[in-house]
Each structure stands twice: as structure tokens, then as C-alpha cells.
Design a protein around this motif. Sequence first.
Motif, short mmCIF file in Angstrom:
data_model
loop_
_atom_site.label_atom_id
_atom_site.label_comp_id
_atom_site.label_asym_id
_atom_site.label_seq_id
_atom_site.Cartn_x
_atom_site.Cartn_y
_atom_site.Cartn_z
N GLU A 84 0.84 -1.19 0.00
CA GLU A 84 0.00 0.00 0.00
C GLU A 84 0.87 1.24 0.00
N TYR A 85 0.26 2.35 -0.44
CA TYR A 85 0.95 3.63 -0.51
C TYR A 85 0.04 4.71 0.05
N MET A 86 0.58 5.57 0.86
CA MET A 86 -0.14 6.70 1.44
C MET A 86 -1.42 6.27 2.16
N ILE A 87 -1.24 5.41 3.15
CA ILE A 87 -2.34 4.93 3.99
C ILE A 87 -3.48 4.38 3.14
N TYR A 88 -3.15 3.43 2.31
CA TYR A 88 -4.10 2.70 1.48
C TYR A 88 -4.76 3.56 0.40
N SER A 89 -4.10 4.65 -0.01
CA SER A 89 -4.61 5.43 -1.15
C SER A 89 -4.44 4.64 -2.45
N ASP A 90 -3.30 3.99 -2.59
CA ASP A 90 -3.05 3.06 -3.69
C ASP A 90 -2.70 1.73 -3.05
N CYS A 91 -3.23 0.65 -3.60
CA CYS A 91 -2.99 -0.68 -3.03
C CYS A 91 -2.72 -1.68 -4.14
N TRP A 92 -1.96 -2.70 -3.79
CA TRP A 92 -1.71 -3.82 -4.68
C TRP A 92 -2.10 -5.08 -3.93
N ILE A 93 -2.80 -5.95 -4.62
CA ILE A 93 -3.28 -7.18 -4.00
C ILE A 93 -2.65 -8.39 -4.69
N VAL A 94 -2.57 -9.45 -3.93
CA VAL A 94 -2.22 -10.76 -4.47
C VAL A 94 -3.53 -11.47 -4.76
N ASP A 95 -3.66 -11.99 -5.95
CA ASP A 95 -4.84 -12.76 -6.35
C ASP A 95 -4.38 -14.18 -6.66
N LEU A 96 -4.74 -15.10 -5.77
CA LEU A 96 -4.34 -16.50 -5.93
C LEU A 96 -5.32 -17.31 -6.75
N GLY A 97 -6.31 -16.67 -7.33
CA GLY A 97 -7.32 -17.37 -8.11
C GLY A 97 -6.92 -17.59 -9.56
N LYS A 98 -5.66 -17.75 -9.84
CA LYS A 98 -5.17 -17.88 -11.21
C LYS A 98 -4.56 -19.25 -11.47
N ASN A 100 -2.44 -22.34 -11.01
CA ASN A 100 -1.25 -22.66 -10.21
C ASN A 100 -0.44 -21.42 -9.85
N GLY A 101 -0.66 -20.33 -10.54
CA GLY A 101 0.11 -19.12 -10.29
C GLY A 101 -0.67 -18.10 -9.49
N TYR A 102 -0.16 -16.89 -9.50
CA TYR A 102 -0.85 -15.79 -8.85
C TYR A 102 -0.52 -14.50 -9.59
N GLU A 103 -1.29 -13.47 -9.29
CA GLU A 103 -1.05 -12.15 -9.87
C GLU A 103 -0.96 -11.13 -8.76
N ILE A 104 -0.10 -10.15 -8.96
CA ILE A 104 -0.08 -8.96 -8.13
C ILE A 104 -0.61 -7.85 -9.03
N LYS A 105 -1.65 -7.18 -8.56
CA LYS A 105 -2.27 -6.14 -9.39
C LYS A 105 -2.73 -5.00 -8.50
N ASN A 106 -2.89 -3.84 -9.13
CA ASN A 106 -3.43 -2.67 -8.45
C ASN A 106 -4.87 -2.98 -8.05
N ASP A 107 -5.30 -2.49 -6.90
CA ASP A 107 -6.65 -2.82 -6.44
C ASP A 107 -7.74 -2.22 -7.32
N GLN A 108 -7.40 -1.28 -8.18
CA GLN A 108 -8.36 -0.73 -9.13
C GLN A 108 -8.38 -1.56 -10.42
#
Length: 139
Positions: A84-98, A100-108
Motif C-alpha cells: 500500500e501507498y499513502m495509507i491505502y490510497s493506492d494498493c496492490w493485491i495478491v490474487d491467488l485465483g489464477k 497454479n500461479g498468482y497475480e499482483i495487481k493494483n486494487d483498481q
Amino acid sequence: MSAEEMMRLIGGLKVQHGAIFNPPASRSDIEFFERSMQLELPDDLKLLYSLSDGFDIGMFRIVPLTEALNYASELKKGQFYLAEYMIYSDCWIVDLGKGNGYEIKNDQDTGKRFGEITAFLSAFLEGGVEGLFEQRVEV
């Protein structure tokens, strides 16, 4: 990725950007997170958290496991906040629903997606992580 490679990468964050690292998450901390979230962390994320349970670089943070668990109800099953950046103003999440792999993506759900933590951290070091209110880190 080996432990040595991960240490070299996060060591660069400390030297180049003054990162402040939290103590490592214990194996039982990681297992508790996995049980509570009903998921299994990929090996590279387990390695990262076993070296440091999150860290801060100015207003950018890799979120500690306990904090990610506290915010789990805000996201879909198989997802959690990684950074996260600036108290959760921008966030990146891990999505394990992919599969065997995973994705890291912006929460938007905008911008580049990353398939491993090292690619995400490397892009951050190069100023290529979208969000951060267009701030670019000078390397």
C-alpha cells in the motif's frame, strides 16, 4: 528464486531507498495466515515474509501478514493486500485465483500485473509500478 537472490533484492531496497524491515514472520505466523485465509502462499511470498514480515520505504509499504489478515474481508476469497501507498490510497493485491500461479495487481485492476514478487519489487525499484500518485522512485 533462492534465499540469496531474495536477500540481494531486498538488500538493494535498504541500501538504495532506506527501507525499514520488520522482523521475519515465523513459520507458525505464515501457517496461521494460510489457515485463516484458507489458502497456501506461493513459495516466493513465503520466502519474502520469512525474511521480513513487511517493510516500509517512505509511504510505500509491503503489508505485514497480520495487517493483511485484518483487511481480508474487504477482498474476494484468495486475495489479500500485499502493498500500500499513502495509507491505502493506492494498493496492490495478491490474487491467488489464477490456477497454479498468482497475480499482483493494483486494487483498481488497472496497470501492469506481475506474476511474482521479484518482478513487482524490481518494477518498483525502476519506478514502473503504477499508482503511487505517479511518484517515481529515483534509483
